[in-house]
Design a protein around this motif. Sequence first.
Motif, PDB file in Angstrom:
ATOM      1  N   HIS A 388       1.224  -1.067  -0.005  1.00  0.00           N
ATOM      2  CA  HIS A 388       0.194  -0.300   0.260  1.00  0.00           C
ATOM      3  C   HIS A 388       0.733   1.144   0.327  1.00  0.00           C
ATOM      4  O   HIS A 388       0.463   2.296  -1.109  1.00  0.00           O
ATOM      5  CB  HIS A 388      -0.945   0.057   1.159  1.00  0.00           C
ATOM      6  N   PRO A 393      -2.083   4.394  -2.746  1.00  0.00           N
ATOM      7  CA  PRO A 393      -3.607   4.263  -2.043  1.00  0.00           C
ATOM      8  C   PRO A 393      -4.558   3.655  -3.741  1.00  0.00           C
ATOM      9  O   PRO A 393      -5.163   2.966  -3.889  1.00  0.00           O
ATOM     10  CB  PRO A 393      -4.503   4.856  -1.749  1.00  0.00           C
ATOM     11  N   TYR A 396      -3.034   0.856  -5.370  1.00  0.00           N
ATOM     12  CA  TYR A 396      -3.014  -0.121  -4.456  1.00  0.00           C
ATOM     13  C   TYR A 396      -3.981  -1.435  -4.766  1.00  0.00           C
ATOM     14  O   TYR A 396      -4.981  -2.495  -4.542  1.00  0.00           O
ATOM     15  CB  TYR A 396      -2.951   0.086  -3.111  1.00  0.00           C
ATOM     16  N   LYS A 397      -5.750  -0.081  -5.173  1.00  0.00           N
ATOM     17  CA  LYS A 397      -6.970  -1.159  -5.174  1.00  0.00           C
ATOM     18  C   LYS A 397      -6.920  -2.066  -7.198  1.00  0.00           C
ATOM     19  O   LYS A 397      -7.962  -2.674  -6.498  1.00  0.00           O
ATOM     20  CB  LYS A 397      -7.630   0.643  -5.838  1.00  0.00           C
ATOM     21  N   ASP A 436      -6.444  -8.008   2.389  1.00  0.00           N
ATOM     22  CA  ASP A 436      -6.388  -6.894   3.101  1.00  0.00           C
ATOM     23  C   ASP A 436      -7.426  -6.042   3.472  1.00  0.00           C
ATOM     24  O   ASP A 436      -8.394  -5.863   2.643  1.00  0.00           O
ATOM     25  CB  ASP A 436      -5.076  -6.738   2.536  1.00  0.00           C
ATOM     26  N   ARG A 438      -8.253  -2.889   2.939  1.00  0.00           N
ATOM     27  CA  ARG A 438      -8.499  -1.867   2.535  1.00  0.00           C
ATOM     28  C   ARG A 438      -8.617  -2.981   0.769  1.00  0.00           C
ATOM     29  O   ARG A 438      -8.548  -1.978   0.379  1.00  0.00           O
ATOM     30  CB  ARG A 438      -7.336  -1.455   2.324  1.00  0.00           C
ATOM     31  N   ASN A 439      -8.695  -3.559   0.513  1.00  0.00           N
ATOM     32  CA  ASN A 439      -9.510  -3.503  -1.449  1.00  0.00           C
ATOM     33  C   ASN A 439     -10.132  -5.285  -0.733  1.00  0.00           C
ATOM     34  O   ASN A 439     -10.067  -6.836  -1.590  1.00  0.00           O
ATOM     35  CB  ASN A 439      -7.767  -4.151  -1.405  1.00  0.00           C
ATOM     36  N   GLN A 440     -11.093  -5.202   0.278  1.00  0.00           N
ATOM     37  CA  GLN A 440     -12.274  -6.297   0.934  1.00  0.00           C
ATOM     38  C   GLN A 440     -13.086  -6.892  -0.671  1.00  0.00           C
ATOM     39  O   GLN A 440     -13.354  -8.532  -1.123  1.00  0.00           O
ATOM     40  CB  GLN A 440     -12.877  -5.839   1.615  1.00  0.00           C
TER      41      GLN A 440
END
Length: 508
Positions: A388, A393, A396-397, A436, A438-440
């Motif tokens: 990340h 950010p 990272y997606k 993670d 942050r990336n469900q």
Amino acid sequence: MAAEQVFTNGRIYTLDPAGTMAEAIAVRDGRIIGIGSNESIKQFIGPDTLQADLGGKVVIPGCIDSHCHLVMHGIACTRSADLTDSRSIVELLDRLRAHAAKSPNNKWIVGERFDQEIFAEGRWVTREDLDQVSADKPILVARLCYHAIVANSAALLPIKDKLTREQWETGRLTEDDCGLVWSQVPDCTEAELEKAMLHAFNEARNAGITSVHCQIDSMEELTLLRRLRDEGRLPIRVRVQWPYHLMDKLVAEGAKTGSGDDFIRIGSIKIFMDGSMGARTCAMCEPFADDPGNCGDLFRTDKELSEMLIKAQKNGFQAAIHTIGDLAITHGLGGIELAMPEGNEDNILRHRLEHVAQMSPEIVSRMAKLNVLASVQPQFIITDFWTHERVGPVRYKWCYPFKTMLNAGIRFGMGSDCPVERLDTMELLHRAVNRDVRNQDECLTVEETLRGYTNGSAYIGFEEQYKGSLETGKLADFVILSGDPFEVPKEKLGDLKAVDTVLGGKIK
């Protein structure tokens, strides 16, 4: 026809296209001759049939690791210091000293799988650090990605004239320059290589892996692999991944992708397009967020790749192309597209991209359009916790976007990249399903993951006709689990274990 072995009273997830459940399997000559209810399998039981009661345990098809380096892993386990999870440079040095004390006759001290990202000191280990362990005996330590190493003065002095000032001062080398040090490390004897190979292959089988797409880097390794098969000592099935610079060796044998038998087949020709995210050497379209000005290293252009692919295609080989950064993936797809008119229309040779870490909407769309396959490594998602910060950010997606790839129709298999990651089938499942926080949106379901690890890996290896699901006529390769991955809480998936691994109907 009577079966040689039947397995009854199981909860069997066949993972066939219909999602059929079964209770029993009948096996003859290493293949499934019947699968269904306990009652339906009775017809295959003869006076000499062996019977095994599964006791209600869960069975899934054998996992197929679509990308690993098991010979390297075996050598590391049997000859090197294990630096995995060293939390500081001090701990790393202590492990090296302990290893050296146990192996005083070794000419080199080699340690493998450190990760500088978790060091308490917040920096890389250096040449001067390693000199504290020994100023006389050469030392080499490899980062867990194997795209970066650090060496001490004794290891670097013979090649000092080939190093930059920074390389000498830090002791750190990356990518091809690593070979300057690795080439000095004494080769394994045949006995050492055999020990290493069997250690790693048995570890894979104990983990629930029945087949691997494994990098084999020399004719000596391939010859030993074939000898182990001929002696009946090969505990798993191996699809050989082969370096491009040695392709002519296989051509001289008359081999191509698919040549071989049920235990050893020739797979893909391996080509590198870039380095690693951990060493900041993967090729990125924009600089790393935590290293402005650095876009990594692109090893070759799409045009240069296409020329290599055309040669491989003319000799009947699939290609496995290492691509981690988005720039490398873009050039990888471009090379495949440029080479398609020369015997690979609609990617009939199933060229595949390995890792595909940093994707984008445009890459996903183009990859699906070109029908290019992938081999992905879900364990990276958690191990590379720093991604990340490395890419920022926004990008990272689009790191490891497995759900998006699946929805776009991109077919992929799954692997560990061992020794980069552990041979742990349920850890892989856990990380693909939970990911993670942050990336469900990219979490896969249990079924999607298991199908990727079985059906998917079989498909990207041209093996879907006899591997990847439990159906009549296919190889009787399956895993007996300690629990049901479809019923345990998803956060507990990593606690499941392979109880037994069955290969060709035989329990290890």
